[in-house]
Design a protein around this motif. Structure first.
Motif, mmCIF file in Angstrom:
data_model
loop_
_atom_site.group_PDB
_atom_site.id
_atom_site.type_symbol
_atom_site.label_atom_id
_atom_site.label_comp_id
_atom_site.label_asym_id
_atom_site.label_seq_id
_atom_site.Cartn_x
_atom_site.Cartn_y
_atom_site.Cartn_z
ATOM 1 N N GLN A 1 16.828 -33.413 17.115
ATOM 2 C CA GLN A 1 16.590 -34.797 17.503
ATOM 3 C C GLN A 1 15.206 -34.976 18.115
ATOM 4 O O GLN A 1 14.572 -34.023 18.568
ATOM 5 C CB GLN A 1 17.665 -35.260 18.498
ATOM 6 N N LYS A 2 14.749 -36.210 18.128
ATOM 7 C CA LYS A 2 13.458 -36.539 18.715
ATOM 8 C C LYS A 2 13.452 -36.169 20.200
ATOM 9 O O LYS A 2 14.409 -36.436 20.911
ATOM 10 C CB LYS A 2 13.176 -38.033 18.552
ATOM 11 N N GLY A 3 12.372 -35.560 20.629
ATOM 12 C CA GLY A 3 12.251 -35.139 22.020
ATOM 13 C C GLY A 3 12.303 -33.635 22.190
ATOM 14 O O GLY A 3 11.821 -33.089 23.192
ATOM 15 N N MET A 4 12.900 -32.911 21.200
ATOM 16 C CA MET A 4 13.006 -31.460 21.325
ATOM 17 C C MET A 4 11.635 -30.803 21.228
ATOM 18 O O MET A 4 11.338 -29.857 21.970
ATOM 19 C CB MET A 4 13.941 -30.897 20.249
ATOM 20 N N LYS A 5 10.792 -31.276 20.318
ATOM 21 C CA LYS A 5 9.457 -30.684 20.192
ATOM 22 C C LYS A 5 8.684 -30.845 21.500
ATOM 23 O O LYS A 5 8.011 -29.907 21.945
ATOM 24 C CB LYS A 5 8.687 -31.332 19.046
ATOM 25 N N ALA A 6 8.775 -32.008 22.116
ATOM 26 C CA ALA A 6 8.084 -32.238 23.384
ATOM 27 C C ALA A 6 8.614 -31.303 24.466
ATOM 28 O O ALA A 6 7.859 -30.792 25.302
ATOM 29 C CB ALA A 6 8.243 -33.695 23.812
ATOM 30 N N GLU A 7 9.922 -31.057 24.444
ATOM 31 C CA GLU A 7 10.543 -30.159 25.417
ATOM 32 C C GLU A 7 10.035 -28.729 25.215
ATOM 33 O O GLU A 7 9.721 -28.026 26.181
ATOM 34 C CB GLU A 7 12.063 -30.198 25.254
ATOM 35 N N ILE A 8 9.951 -28.303 23.957
ATOM 36 C CA ILE A 8 9.458 -26.954 23.659
ATOM 37 C C ILE A 8 7.986 -26.831 24.036
ATOM 38 O O ILE A 8 7.552 -25.817 24.595
ATOM 39 C CB ILE A 8 9.654 -26.633 22.160
ATOM 40 N N ARG A 9 7.224 -27.862 23.733
ATOM 41 C CA ARG A 9 5.790 -27.849 24.049
ATOM 42 C C ARG A 9 5.577 -27.733 25.560
ATOM 43 O O ARG A 9 4.710 -26.988 26.024
ATOM 44 C CB ARG A 9 5.132 -29.120 23.528
ATOM 45 N N LYS A 10 6.385 -28.434 26.330
ATOM 46 C CA LYS A 10 6.297 -28.369 27.792
ATOM 47 C C LYS A 10 6.638 -26.969 28.281
ATOM 48 O O LYS A 10 5.976 -26.417 29.175
ATOM 49 C CB LYS A 10 7.247 -29.409 28.403
ATOM 50 N N TRP A 11 7.688 -26.379 27.720
ATOM 51 C CA TRP A 11 8.089 -25.013 28.085
ATOM 52 C C TRP A 11 6.988 -24.020 27.723
ATOM 53 O O TRP A 11 6.641 -23.132 28.509
ATOM 54 C CB TRP A 11 9.388 -24.676 27.362
ATOM 55 N N HIS A 12 6.418 -24.172 26.539
ATOM 56 C CA HIS A 12 5.341 -23.307 26.067
ATOM 57 C C HIS A 12 4.161 -23.339 27.038
ATOM 58 O O HIS A 12 3.601 -22.307 27.422
ATOM 59 C CB HIS A 12 4.925 -23.773 24.662
ATOM 60 N N ARG A 13 3.796 -24.529 27.459
ATOM 61 C CA ARG A 13 2.646 -24.698 28.350
ATOM 62 C C ARG A 13 2.939 -24.246 29.780
ATOM 63 O O ARG A 13 2.007 -24.079 30.573
ATOM 64 C CB ARG A 13 2.175 -26.143 28.326
#
Length: 343
Positions: free
Chosen positions: A111-123
């Motif tokens: 779903q929308k929002g998962m990529k942003a969540e992963i990107r935040k975790w990555h950073r």
């Protein structure tokens, strides 16, 4: 013809008028079946109640990871095909990923929002960009594997930029560093050094070499990454070191106690020796790049270097163009010197 149903719980009850009635339940303690016994409707109602009671297995991110690795006692063959170091890196990353997203339903990863969540975790690991990118790679690998198995439709890691932008351009061993190591290193580490410098092979593949892999002329390798088999002719300098050695041990490379090296043991000893010799900013792995660079300087073709090192032609070109030769002053000076010789 109706099949006898197993597990039906029957209860006889005496009614107020003195008669007895039999009630049917899907199972002991379960819901009552309203349909008339021994009918198709009864069987259908029973099946429906059983289906509703069966706990649904919710696919989670953890189950996707477990599909990729397989259980510890019986690993997935696809996972075992990876190099040992890659497996270790993945397992470390998966432990952190499971801690970050415990019991996360797979449907939410799409779903929308998962990529942003992963990107935040990555950073969140930006202080150690190489570690951050390794973790992202492991997570992406799980999603890619699930996409290939048609368990999910997309990989939410796609498009997330890496944090580490470094290269090994400044990390090729200089002639001064090579001379310093040759002059000061003990014999058991010097042999490993010369084997890397004269074959261009990975540390792990060198440490497992046995005497049966050496016939006096060639060294036989089976590369841990990809399983490629190589036959490398032994340079005279290396041959002069190998031939006098005792062949009574299984491994060619041994530690100071004449025992086979462990990965961690070699890494520790190598690091201590480089520190003692004040050789910094280069690693054992950089000897592989040094081999590629030196062979190119000597005039060997990309194709021939690839045959010896086990790299693909495109990988050799990438190493030479983007990393090791990008700042090669000798190579750029040679262009002008050739111009001067041909006015």
């Amino acid at each position: 013809m109706l099949v006898a149903l197993k597990g039906i719980h029957k209860v006889k009850r005496k009614l107020a008028d003195g008669s007895t009635r039999v009630y049917h339940y899907a199972w002991r303690g379960g819901p009552k079946i309203e349909a008339k016994p021994h009918t198709e409707a009864f069987a259908l109602e029973y099946a429906k109640l059983k289906a509703l009671a069966t706990p649904k297995i919710v696919e989670t991110l953890e189950t996707l990871i477990d599909r990729f690795t397989g259980p510890e006692e019986k690993r997935n063959p696809d996972f075992l095909a990876l190099a040992d170091t890659t497996q270790t890196d993945h397992l470390y990353a998966f432990r952190l990923i499971k801690e970050k997203w415990p019991k996360l339903p797979v449907r939410l990863t799409q779903q929308k929002g998962m990529k942003a969540e992963i990107r935040k975790w990555h950073r969140s690991f930006a202080a150690n960009p190489r570690k951050a990118d390794k973790l992202l790679f492991s997570l992406s690998k799980v999603f890619s594997y699930a996409v290939a198995d048609e368990l999910i439709d997309k990989n939410p890691c796609t498009g997330i930029e890496r944090l580490y932008n470094g290269s090994r351009r400044e990390s090729v061993w200089s002639q001064e560093q090579i001379k310093a190591f040759r002059a000061g290193a003990p014999a058991h580490l010097l042999l490993a050094f010369e084997m890397a410098l004269h074959t261009g092979q990975r540390q792990g593949d060198l440490l497992v070499l046995s005497w049966k892999d050496y016939d006096g002329i060639y060294l036989q390798f089976r590369q841990s990454k990809g399983g490629k088999r190589l036959k490398v002719r032994v340079h005279s300098t290396l041959k002069a070191m190998l031939d006098p050695l005792d062949k009574d041990k299984l491994r060619i490379l041994l530690n100071s106690r004449k025992r086979p090296w462990t990965k961690d043991g070699f890494k520790t000893s190598w690091g201590k020796e480089c520190s003692r010799l004040k050789i910094g900013a280069v690693t054992f792995h950089d000897l592989r790049g040094t081999f590629i660079t030196e062979r190119a300087r000597e005039g060997s073709s990309v194709e021939n270097i690839a045959k010896i090192s086990g790299h693909s032609i495109s990988e050799i070109k990438s190493v030479l163009e983007k990393h090791y030769l990008a700042d090669d002053q000798d190579a750029s000076d040679a262009v002008i010197l050739r111009m001067e010789r041909n006015p």
